[in-house]
Structure formats: structure tokens, C-alpha cells
Write an enzyme that holds these catalytic residues in place. Structure first.
Site, mmCIF file in Angstrom:
data_model
loop_
_atom_site.group_PDB
_atom_site.id
_atom_site.type_symbol
_atom_site.label_atom_id
_atom_site.label_comp_id
_atom_site.label_asym_id
_atom_site.label_seq_id
_atom_site.Cartn_x
_atom_site.Cartn_y
_atom_site.Cartn_z
ATOM 1 N N ASN A 125 85.568 -23.939 31.050
ATOM 2 C CA ASN A 125 86.752 -24.298 30.262
ATOM 3 C C ASN A 125 87.941 -23.646 30.950
ATOM 4 O O ASN A 125 88.159 -22.445 30.804
ATOM 5 C CB ASN A 125 86.597 -23.783 28.820
ATOM 6 C CG ASN A 125 87.869 -23.944 28.013
ATOM 7 O OD1 ASN A 125 88.757 -24.716 28.392
ATOM 8 N ND2 ASN A 125 87.961 -23.226 26.898
ATOM 9 N N LYS A 179 90.970 -23.947 30.360
ATOM 10 C CA LYS A 179 92.124 -23.715 29.460
ATOM 11 C C LYS A 179 93.407 -24.187 30.156
ATOM 12 O O LYS A 179 93.362 -25.127 30.951
ATOM 13 C CB LYS A 179 92.201 -22.246 29.049
ATOM 14 C CG LYS A 179 90.869 -21.704 28.561
ATOM 15 C CD LYS A 179 91.003 -20.413 27.825
ATOM 16 C CE LYS A 179 89.627 -19.831 27.579
ATOM 17 N NZ LYS A 179 89.633 -18.765 26.602
ATOM 18 N N HIS A 225 87.458 -25.654 19.796
ATOM 19 C CA HIS A 225 87.544 -24.332 20.437
ATOM 20 C C HIS A 225 88.328 -23.394 19.515
ATOM 21 O O HIS A 225 89.261 -23.814 18.834
ATOM 22 C CB HIS A 225 88.239 -24.446 21.796
ATOM 23 C CG HIS A 225 88.136 -23.193 22.595
ATOM 24 N ND1 HIS A 225 88.980 -22.125 22.394
ATOM 25 C CD2 HIS A 225 87.278 -22.811 23.566
ATOM 26 C CE1 HIS A 225 88.636 -21.148 23.207
ATOM 27 N NE2 HIS A 225 87.612 -21.537 23.947
ATOM 28 N N GLU A 238 90.575 -21.378 20.021
ATOM 29 C CA GLU A 238 92.042 -21.369 20.228
ATOM 30 C C GLU A 238 92.688 -22.567 19.546
ATOM 31 O O GLU A 238 93.811 -22.473 19.042
ATOM 32 C CB GLU A 238 92.339 -21.323 21.742
ATOM 33 C CG GLU A 238 92.017 -19.952 22.321
ATOM 34 C CD GLU A 238 91.560 -19.954 23.773
ATOM 35 O OE1 GLU A 238 91.810 -20.920 24.502
ATOM 36 O OE2 GLU A 238 90.925 -18.946 24.171
ATOM 37 N N GLU A 292 80.437 -19.413 20.083
ATOM 38 C CA GLU A 292 81.409 -18.543 20.727
ATOM 39 C C GLU A 292 81.967 -17.560 19.697
ATOM 40 O O GLU A 292 82.903 -17.902 18.954
ATOM 41 C CB GLU A 292 82.565 -19.367 21.297
ATOM 42 C CG GLU A 292 82.132 -20.385 22.331
ATOM 43 C CD GLU A 292 83.258 -20.697 23.305
ATOM 44 O OE1 GLU A 292 83.068 -20.445 24.501
ATOM 45 O OE2 GLU A 292 84.333 -21.154 22.877
ATOM 46 N N GLY A 306 87.533 -14.119 25.962
ATOM 47 C CA GLY A 306 88.642 -13.614 26.762
ATOM 48 C C GLY A 306 88.901 -12.126 26.586
ATOM 49 O O GLY A 306 89.931 -11.618 27.019
ATOM 50 N N SER A 325 83.177 -14.253 27.234
ATOM 51 C CA SER A 325 83.113 -13.269 28.321
ATOM 52 C C SER A 325 81.784 -13.298 29.077
ATOM 53 O O SER A 325 81.311 -12.263 29.539
ATOM 54 C CB SER A 325 83.427 -11.864 27.800
ATOM 55 O OG SER A 325 84.748 -11.829 27.262
ATOM 56 N N GLY A 381 85.015 -19.398 30.214
ATOM 57 C CA GLY A 381 86.469 -19.442 30.401
ATOM 58 C C GLY A 381 86.853 -18.784 31.710
ATOM 59 O O GLY A 381 86.765 -19.382 32.786
HETATM 60 C C1 PEP Z 1 86.097 -19.913 26.238
HETATM 61 O O1 PEP Z 1 87.295 -20.079 26.341
HETATM 62 O O2 PEP Z 1 85.409 -20.795 25.729
HETATM 63 C C2 PEP Z 1 85.525 -18.657 26.726
HETATM 64 C C3 PEP Z 1 84.277 -18.408 26.476
HETATM 65 O O3 PEP Z 1 86.371 -17.822 27.427
HETATM 66 P P1 PEP Z 1 85.946 -16.481 28.228
HETATM 67 O O4 PEP Z 1 84.720 -16.835 29.031
HETATM 68 O O5 PEP Z 1 87.121 -16.180 29.089
HETATM 69 O O6 PEP Z 1 85.666 -15.457 27.208
#
Ligand code: PEP
Length: 250
Positions: free
Chosen positions: A9, A11, A95, A97, A167, A173, A212, A233
Site C-alpha cells: 500500500n 499510500k 483502510h 486512514e 490491521e 506506520g 509495521s 505500507g
Molecule cells: C498500511 O498502511 O496498511 C500499513 C500496514 O502501513 P505500515 O506497514 O507502514 O504500518
């Protein structure tokens, strides 16, 4: 047997130049990923470039969001058919966000899942709890509520046409990853919930972990029984790290 899926992703990151370099790196190394499907979810404006660069490769691609509407006076929105126009396989829906920054409710997310599926896209449905919800011990309740909104709208059988990404919001993040046991516990609970409604769907649906995940922790997470890959991400923006995660998935 479920095929592992490792989906990036991106973003709102990248430029035409950086994305070209990223995809060149992924394409150069994808041969070393044996078992997993690898996909990237790009910003809309780069989908044409992504399509052109990935056509004929073993890497799939998709978008990060879609409109509930088919066409018309919805300035700034992008429909499922527009996404299909660029041969996308996947689209992320719900998601955290989108839920927290853009007010997407469980009902809106369910509507997006339905619209994506009807258009022949594979929705990657994101679910997950906030830190305070985990601390209150209501992780399962929150995830069940988010899943039920979709199941109530499209029916349990339709879930088999999508992918679920668990998630935990506190892990996205932040560099704080759920432990493999913490993640597995929720993944198993999701699969059990699905199994109580339809064993075939529970067996088929890929449940990805996101939050992460990186080159260092992916193997352990994806090694858990109910973790079928990752939604990535930050680490999906570096081809070496992303490919290492792909290899960790088999
Ligand atoms: C995401 O945005 O779905 C995500 C898991 O981000 P990150 O891997 O940066 O935590």
C-alpha cells in the site's frame, strides 16, 4: 491451500520517477518469490504507468480506494469501472486512514466492498482496532462489527471473493508490530467467526496482517497458521525490503 499474498500500500507516496525505479527493482527480483502473489496498490494517477510497467509480469496491481457511486456529479471521486479500466485486480477498502481521516463508516466500507466486488475487483477489506479498544479488551468486538457490516450487506458467500487485512490501528506506520501470537489470535478469531457461518468461505479467504510488517519480522508473522500474507505500507516503498517480505511468504 491458500496462496500467500503480499500487497503493498503505497499510500500517497512516490512520483513517476520513483515509482518507475521501485517497479524496476520489484520486477528484477520477483523471480526469487516462489509461492506468494505480490501486488502493489498505487495512487490513482500512477495506475496507467503501473499497468504499463507490470503488464506481463508476475506482479499484480490495484488501487487504494474507490467511490460507492458508478458515475456522475461526484467531483474528485474515482469509480470501480475506472479502476477496472487500468486492469487492476485489487482495491483496498476501509483502510484505517480512510475510516479515521475521511469519515468512512462501517456502512460506507461495506458499500465500497459491494461495489468493488460487483465490478470484478478483489476488495482488500481492512479491519482493526484502535489502541484504546485493545486496552479495553474489545478487539474482537470491534473487528466483528466491521466484518458484520460487510456480511450483512453482501452475504457471507461474497466474502470469499475478497481478502481480509487485519490491521491493528496502533501498529500502522508506528513501528510497533503486533506480536505473532497477538496477530494469530485475532486472525484465528476472524476465521472462526467466518467458519461459524460458512466453513468453505473461512477456508478460502486470505487474511493478511498489516501494521509495521517489515523485512525483519515478516517471516515470523506469516509463519503463523492463520496469517496468509501481509498488507505492507512503509516497507513496500523499498523494493529490497518488499521482496524480502514476499520471499518470507514463500
Ligand atoms: C498500511 O498502511 O496498511 C500499513 C500496514 O502501513 P505500515 O506497514 O507502514 O504500518
Amino acid at each position: 491451500m491458500r496462496q500467500p499474498l503480499v500487497a503493498g500500500n503505497w499510500k500517497m507516496n512516490g512520483s513517476r520517477e520513483s515509482i518507475k525505479a521501485l517497479l524496476d527493482g520489484i520486477k528484477a527480483g520477483i523471480g526469487a518469490v516462489n509461492k506468494a502473489e505480490v501486488a502493489v496498490c498505487a495512487p490513482y494517477v500512477y495506475l496507467a504507468d503501473v499497468q504499463q510497467q507490470l503488464n506481463g509480469s508476475n506482479v499484480s496491481w490495484g488501487a487504494q480506494n474507490l467511490s460507492t457511486e458508478a458515475s456522475g456529479a461526484f467531483t474528485g471521486e474515482i469509480s470501480a469501472d475506472m479502476i477496472k479500466d487500468f486492469s487492476c485486480k485489487y482495491v483496498i477498502v476501509g483502510h484505517s486512514e480512510r475510516r479515521s481521516l475521511y469519515g468512512e463508516t462501517d456502512e460506507i466500507v461495506a458499500h465500497k466492498f459491494e461495489v468493488a466486488r460487483n465490478a470484478g475487483l478483489v476488495p482488500i477489506l481492512c479491519v482493526g482496532e484502535l489502541l484504546e479498544e485493545r486496552e479495553k479488551g474489545i478487539t474482537e468486538e470491534v473487528v466483528n462489527r466491521q466484518l458484520d457490516a460487510v456480511i450483512n450487506r453482501v452475504g457471507i458467500a461474497a466474502l470469499a471473493d475478497g481478502v481480509i487485512a487485519y490491521e491493528p490501528v496502533w501498529a500502522i506506520g508506528t513501528g510497533k508490530t503486533a506480536t505473532p501470537d497477538q496477530a494469530q489470535e485475532t486472525h484465528a478469531a476472524i476465521r472462526q467467526k467466518l467458519a461459524s457461518m460458512d466453513a468453505g468461505v473461512a477456508e478460502k479467504v486470505q487474511i493478511l496482517y498489516g501494521g509495521s510488517m517489515n523485512a525483519g519480522n515478516a517471516a515470523e508473522l506469516i509463519g503463523m497458521a492463520d496469517i496468509d500474507g501481509g498488507l505492507i505500507g512503509g516497507a513496500s516503498l523499498k523494493s529490497d525490503d518488499f521482496l524480502t517480505i514476499g520471499k518470507a511468504a514463500g
